[in-house]
Design a protein around this motif. Structure first.
Motif, mmCIF file in Angstrom:
data_model
loop_
_atom_site.group_PDB
_atom_site.id
_atom_site.type_symbol
_atom_site.label_atom_id
_atom_site.label_comp_id
_atom_site.label_asym_id
_atom_site.label_seq_id
_atom_site.Cartn_x
_atom_site.Cartn_y
_atom_site.Cartn_z
ATOM 1 N N PRO A 58 0.849 -1.192 0.000
ATOM 2 C CA PRO A 58 0.000 0.000 0.000
ATOM 3 C C PRO A 58 0.892 1.252 0.000
ATOM 4 O O PRO A 58 1.860 1.324 0.748
ATOM 5 N N GLY A 59 0.562 2.210 -0.852
ATOM 6 C CA GLY A 59 1.415 3.385 -0.994
ATOM 7 C C GLY A 59 2.312 3.295 -2.207
ATOM 8 O O GLY A 59 2.887 4.294 -2.642
ATOM 9 N N GLY A 60 2.453 2.085 -2.791
ATOM 10 C CA GLY A 60 3.153 1.961 -4.058
ATOM 11 C C GLY A 60 4.545 1.394 -4.018
ATOM 12 O O GLY A 60 5.106 1.094 -5.076
ATOM 13 N N ALA A 61 5.168 1.249 -2.854
ATOM 14 C CA ALA A 61 6.528 0.720 -2.804
ATOM 15 C C ALA A 61 6.550 -0.721 -3.291
ATOM 16 O O ALA A 61 5.626 -1.500 -3.053
ATOM 17 N N ARG A 85 4.311 12.541 6.148
ATOM 18 C CA ARG A 85 4.120 11.197 5.632
ATOM 19 C C ARG A 85 5.444 10.438 5.683
ATOM 20 O O ARG A 85 6.516 11.024 5.787
ATOM 21 N N THR A 86 5.366 9.108 5.588
ATOM 22 C CA THR A 86 6.585 8.309 5.516
ATOM 23 C C THR A 86 6.952 8.089 4.057
ATOM 24 O O THR A 86 6.133 8.291 3.150
ATOM 25 N N MET A 87 8.173 7.626 3.832
ATOM 26 C CA MET A 87 8.622 7.458 2.452
ATOM 27 C C MET A 87 7.870 6.351 1.729
ATOM 28 O O MET A 87 7.620 6.456 0.527
ATOM 29 N N LEU A 88 7.493 5.282 2.410
ATOM 30 C CA LEU A 88 6.723 4.244 1.723
ATOM 31 C C LEU A 88 5.344 4.752 1.330
ATOM 32 O O LEU A 88 4.807 4.389 0.284
#
Length: 274
Positions: A78-81, A161-164
């Motif tokens: 989730p988030g795209g990583a 936000r976090t990087m992931l």
């Protein structure tokens, strides 16, 4: 490449990966861990607490078709990583576990405060972006200023936000820079605010991939009079980059999307003339 390699943002050492697979210590007792289930549970719990990405806590696996080993698997969070199996895996199940293992490591590490976008983080990331471009000799005529400025603006707009969680938007702008779209929008005098606002509301979907693939297919047709090969060379480079990043246990969304777009472009481009 204008943006810093994700591996330089403080990701955990892949050498620690076995600690997240076979055993863990709880109350002094060694217990086995199913990393595939643990990864899914991690994101389900995060979503239930209100910290998950939009769209739910789905962890998506993609096995690369192969008739024989080594097998390769990718997992998108989730988030795209995106992460991939970073070992030579003799079975498809082992490839899935390998991908889940590095994804779980990064998911847990992502919760650390150092992974949250802050003023200090932004200055460090932008400095690494400049250093990354300075060491990239593959595009000597490429102007990094537009990409770096857009990168800083995106980070500023995503503080907290976090990087992931930020990864999909990051990948969109990496692709726009790689594809030449940022330069074209700057020439049309689009402001950074307009560009970021527009693409922040767009998902990295099949329509966006096809649009970029058609642009690469057009470049190949335009180069056919001088022998072509533009697409073939870029695809070969992207395959090497993706494999190197996967085996180094790096985040893979950008190199994988780039490879997938070029493969689609190769299907859309006319076959080479005999």
């Amino acid at each position: 490449m204008v943006y810093p390699e994700p591996s330089r943002w403080g990701a955990p050492d892949a050498a620690l990966a076995p600690l997240y697979d076979d055993v863990y210590r709880a109350d002094g007792v060694l217990s086995t861990v199913n990393v595939v289930e643990a990864l899914q549970e991690f994101w389900q719990v995060k979503a239930a607490r209100g910290g998950g990405a939009a769209g739910g806590a789905l962890v998506i696996y993609e096995s690369v078709p192969a008739a024989h080993p080594p097998y390769v698997c990718y997992v998108t969070l989730p988030g795209g990583a995106c992460f991939g199996s970073f070992q030579n895996c003799p079975t498809k199940a082992e490839a899935r576990r390998s991908a889940a293992k590095i994804a779980l490591m990064n998911s847990v590490f992502n919760e650390h405060e150092s992974r949250r976008i802050s003023d200090h983080f932004i200055e460090k990331a932008v400095a690494e972006a400049r250093a990354s471009f300075a060491g990239d000799t593959s595009n000597p005529h490429q102007d990094p200023s537009a990409g770096i400025a857009a990168f800083r603006f995106m980070l500023e707009a995503n503080k907290g936000r976090t990087m992931l969680e930020f990864q999909e938007l990051m990948t969109v702008f990496q692709l726009l820079h790689w594809n030449g779209s940022l330069r074209a929008m700057r020439e049309r005098q689009c402001s950074r605010q307009e560009v970021v606002a527009h693409y922040s509301a767009r998902a990295l979907d099949d329509a966006m991939r096809e649009q970029m693939a058609r642009e690469w297919a057009t470049r190949e047709r335009e180069a056919s009079s001088s022998g072509g090969g533009v697409l073939r060379a870029e695809l070969a480079r992207s395959e090497r980059e993706l494999r190197a990043a996967r085996l180094a246990a790096r985040e893979l969304r950008f190199p994988k999307e780039k490879r997938d777009i070029l493969q689609l472009a190769a299907r859309l481009a006319p076959p080479p003339q005999p």
